[in-house]
Structures are given as C-alpha cells and as structure tokens.
Enzyme design. Structure first.
Site, PDB file in Angstrom:
ATOM      1  N   SER A 343       1.179  -1.014   0.520  1.00  0.00           N
ATOM      2  CA  SER A 343       0.385  -0.075  -0.144  1.00  0.00           C
ATOM      3  C   SER A 343       0.901   1.455   0.239  1.00  0.00           C
ATOM      4  CB  SER A 343      -1.110   0.417   0.961  1.00  0.00           C
ATOM      5  OG  SER A 343      -2.126   1.072   1.174  1.00  0.00           O
ATOM      6  N   ASP A 427      -9.427  -3.921  -6.105  1.00  0.00           N
ATOM      7  CA  ASP A 427      -8.708  -3.034  -5.222  1.00  0.00           C
ATOM      8  C   ASP A 427      -9.491  -1.511  -5.010  1.00  0.00           C
ATOM      9  OD1 ASP A 427      -7.709  -1.395  -3.164  1.00  0.00           O
ATOM     10  OD2 ASP A 427      -5.240  -2.877  -3.580  1.00  0.00           O
ATOM     11  N   HIS A 459      -7.716  -5.151  -1.576  1.00  0.00           N
ATOM     12  CA  HIS A 459      -6.130  -4.585  -1.055  1.00  0.00           C
ATOM     13  C   HIS A 459      -5.708  -5.750  -0.194  1.00  0.00           C
ATOM     14  CE1 HIS A 459      -3.859  -1.117  -0.366  1.00  0.00           C
ATOM     15  NE2 HIS A 459      -4.258  -1.003   1.047  1.00  0.00           N
TER      16      HIS A 459
END
Length: 483
Positions: A343, A427, A459
């Site tokens: 991320s 995502d 995600h």
C-alpha cells in the site's frame, strides 16, 4: 403469514441520519437509549457524537475543548471511547493539548472534561475499557511498539500494573459482568495471538488458549531487537533517531537484508507474530528490518506530521539513512539489500528504488501507489478527502506539481533492478491501475518486472490459495536476489 410478520418485526429502520458525515458506531449507553459515534477526518482529526435513538437527534461532544476550558488551537484526534458506567459521561482517549494521546473524562451535562492523571507521559494510550460497576478503568499504552497494561481504581484512585505479561501487542480488552476479571489477547513476536484472563483480586494472569504452531518448534522463532539509527536531520542539535525492529538469523553473517516498510502511512511496525517473517529469517537467511520512518504513529503528534504534504520525500530519505546504517553493520551484507512494502509502503519501496537503486538488489511493491495524482483521482470517493489530508490536495496546482514530481511513475526510468509487483484487481483503495502503469513503464525501459495479479482479490491477498501462491512467488523472488 406469521413468517412475514416475524420478518417485519426485525426489519431495520433508519435511526440516525449522518447529515453528510461518515459516522462509526462505538457502543450503546448503559440504558440502551443512546449511541456513541465517531467521525474520522484524518489520523490527526476526529470527533465524537452522541445520538438519541428514539428522537434521531445527533449531538457533537466538545472533545476539542481542553481540560482548562480553552478551545484547542490544533486539530484533535480521538481514539477509543466508552460511556461511563452510569452513562453520565464519556471516557475517551485524545491528544487534545498534548503531544501524546491521554485518557480524559467528559461530563455530558456540563460539557467539561478532566484528565486522568496516570499514564506514560511520552507514549500514546491506545485501548480503553470501563468495568460495569464503574470501579475499574483498564487501558493499554503503546511503549515503543510494545503494549503496557494498567488498571486504575477510580474510587481509590490507585493504579494496578499486572506483572509477568508476555511481551507483545495487547488487544480486545473486556471486563466480565462481575467486574472481577479482565479478558485480553496478546500477540507476541514468538507466539501467535492467544486469549488471557487477568484475575484482578488475585493479581494473576491466566492463559486460556495456546494457538496452533503446526509442526514448527516454537523454540526456533526469533525475537526482534529494537534499534535506533541516525537520519539526515537534527533535533536539539543531535541527529534525529529513527526506531526500527530488526529480526536476525541465528547463523553467522553477513546476511542479506530485507527492508520491510509498513503502510498507512499512519501506522507503526510492531513486533507481532509473523510466520512469513520467521520463514525469511530461519529458512532464507534474511535479516528483516522494519523501520518506523517519520510519519509513523506511536511517537507523538509532531512525528506523525513530519511527512505530510510537501514533506513526503523526507520519509524516503530516512530509508537512505537506513541503508547507510546497514552498510556499517558487520552482520549485514550491504550488497544484498531488498526493499519491500505494501500500500503506502509500496510507494516507499518504489520511491526507494528510484532514489537509492544503486544500493539495492531489487524491490517489491504490493498494492502500491505509483502516482499520487492518479491514485487520488481513482481511489474510492469515500477515502479521497481522508487521503488528501495526508498526501496533499491534487486539485491545487502547486501541490499537484509536487505530487507528480515525487511520484515513482514519473521517475520509473531509475528503477533498474528486478521488481516484483503484486496487485488485487478489485482493490477499491489503491486501484489496479497504480500497479499496471508502473509495470508498463519499467518494462518499456527494459527493466525486469515480475507481475502477480489476482482477479478475485482486493487490497491485499486474503483467500488462502491466492495468498499461498503470492508468498511462494515472493519467497522465490527473494531467494533469487540473495544469490
């Protein structure tokens, strides 16, 4: 029909209208007539509300008022919050007028607040729980990434600190109905999360579960070491020190190194149980370094804000300083260093490869941000303002130019070492386009890219077959780079 009537009896109804706010319910009042709600604007700004369920009215609580009655001149973050046992007030964790999060009590009738005196002056209070009889307040403090548990007797005004708790991260605080026992979980570096019960009167911690380790001997698990390394700027005339957790193989070095950067960015690397980290250390022979660069939580309000907006590259420079520190350690092989992150940590990995690629063997980006402008444009609408508060507003021309300049995609020609990119195609946070565009750019520059994408993931990889395949791919990639 009776079945239809029964269904109608439990059909949900709208009790509270958010009035344009995104509100998270925290708990019911003791008499079941009110709800305590929280609104989060950013990591540095959040608010509490009380809703009357019968009337649907919503009242914001004065959590931005300091204990001395003056309004705060800065944004205020509110963490854990609970009604008092009698419902007349709210206990909550906040950094109002403070560098660190503390425990405060708000009287709902007068709107005045006061601070609970105990606690660690230089660390954040994290979790909070109130016993049903109103006698005990249990709370945990984040002390350099490890949890410290305390109970406060509100009547006697004395603090009790349970002894002999395993080192790790404490969570899920819950008192029993009789207010004699406190349930909790502990997740330690050498043991998976387990359930414990603290017997208050006996001052005894009882372990209720022993999580499964499979065929692995727990004695093989390594514990990390907390270090601090100097970075490029100074505080009070001395180099700013960056905390990092270091997991080392027991075999002789020098060892290849994996720099594992957390996401968030408002997060913190903590020494919890990680089977894959243990595999990297014990089986692949990597030393794993998990830094808490500026912008991480757990070290005060000012530290968390050191990477906001135009200061974004300063956190990348902290990784440059870490590379210098690694090169000075005899037990590490500075010629075999890999950087990885997920991320926001994926952005950090890509940016490190741009800025310091000549000192790296390769890098890994898992659902990483490659361009802040396209990320802010394409991320889910409910998150956009939350992320703008951290990264900067791409609608402002000057900030947009800064975000474009520092984005790894803009400088992808500098990524010349092997790169593994991992992405879930569904995502909603970091869209797949962020990974796809950097893969295309690096490949166009004749760089080596491994790209692993899953159609049924978001995600991060959650489904076991997908996660097994991802970890196998990652292990294969890292094994190749260390040789």
């Amino acid at each position: 029909p009776a079945g239809a009537e029964a269904f109608a009896a439990v059909t949900p109804r709208l009790a509270i209208a958010g009035q344009g706010r995104q509100l998270q319910p925290l708990e019911w009042s003791p008499d079941g007539t009110r709800l305590l709600l929280q609104q989060e604007i950013s990591i540095n700004e959040s608010y509490l509300f009380v809703a009357d369920v019968a009337t649907g009215t919503l009242k914001q609580l004065p959590t931005t008022t300091r204990p001395d009655g003056k309004p705060s001149t800065e944004s205020v973050a509110v963490g854990a919050a609970h009604f008092s046992a009698d419902g007349a007030g709210v206990w909550f964790v906040s950094d109002v007028a403070s560098e660190f999060a503390r425990i405060l009590y708000l009287d709902l009738a007068s709107g005045t607040s006061r601070e609970l005196a105990p606690g660690e002056a230089q660390w954040d209070v994290e979790d909070l729980q109130v016993s049903a009889d109103g006698r005990w307040l249990a709370y945990t403090t984040n002390v350099d990434g490890l949890s410290r548990l305390a109970l406060y007797d509100l009547g006697a005004r004395r603090e009790l600190r349970p002894a002999n708790l395993p080192a790790g991260e404490i969570g899920s605080l819950r008192f029993d109905r009789g207010s004699r026992r406190l349930g909790l979980t502990i997740d330690g570096p050498q043991s998976p999360r387990d359930a414990f019960v603290y017997e208050i009167e006996r001052n005894e911690l009882v372990r209720w579960t022993r999580s499964e380790n499979g065929p692995v001997d727990p004695a093989r698990y390594v514990a990390p070491e907390l270090v601090r390394y100097p970075t490029w700027d100074r505080v009070g005339g001395q180099p700013r020190m960056i905390p990092a957790w270091v997991w080392k193989p027991r075999t002789p070095g020098p060892h290849p190194v994996l720099i594992d950067i957390h996401g968030g960015p408002e997060s913190q690397a903590r020494p919890g149980f990680s089977p894959f980290t243990q595999f990297l250390v014990n089986e692949l022979g990597y030393a794993v370094v998990q830094p808490n660069v500026r912008g991480s939580t757990g070290y005060g309000r000012s530290y968390t804000r050191l990477d906001n907006g135009a200061l974004r590259e300063d956190s990348v420079r902290d990784i440059g300083s870490l590379l210098v520190w690694i090169a000075a350690q005899r037990e590490f092989d500075a010629r075999r260093v890999v950087v990885a992150g997920g991320s926001y940590g994926g952005f950090m990995s890509l940016a490190t490869q741009v800025q310091y690629g000549d000192r790296l063997r390769g890098g890994v980006s898992v659902v990483g941000i490659s361009n802040f402008v396209s990320f802010l444009t394409n991320t889910s609408a409910y998150r956009r303002d939350l992320r703008r508060a951290e990264y900067g507003d791409e609608r402002d021309p000057r900030m947009r130019a800064t975000l474009q300049r520092i984005s790894p995609l803009t400088n992808a020609a500098m990524i010349r070492k092997p790169l593994l990119v991992v992405q879930g195609l569904n995502d909603p946070r970091v869209p797949a386009s962020e990974s796809e565009q950097v893969v295309q750019k690096v490949r166009a520059n004749r760089g080596e890219v491994w790209y692993l994408a899953a159609k049924d993931e978001g995600h991060g990889f959650r489904k076991k077959p997908n996660r097994d395949f991802y970890l196998k791919t990652l292990a294969t990639f890292l094994a190749r780079l260390k040789d």
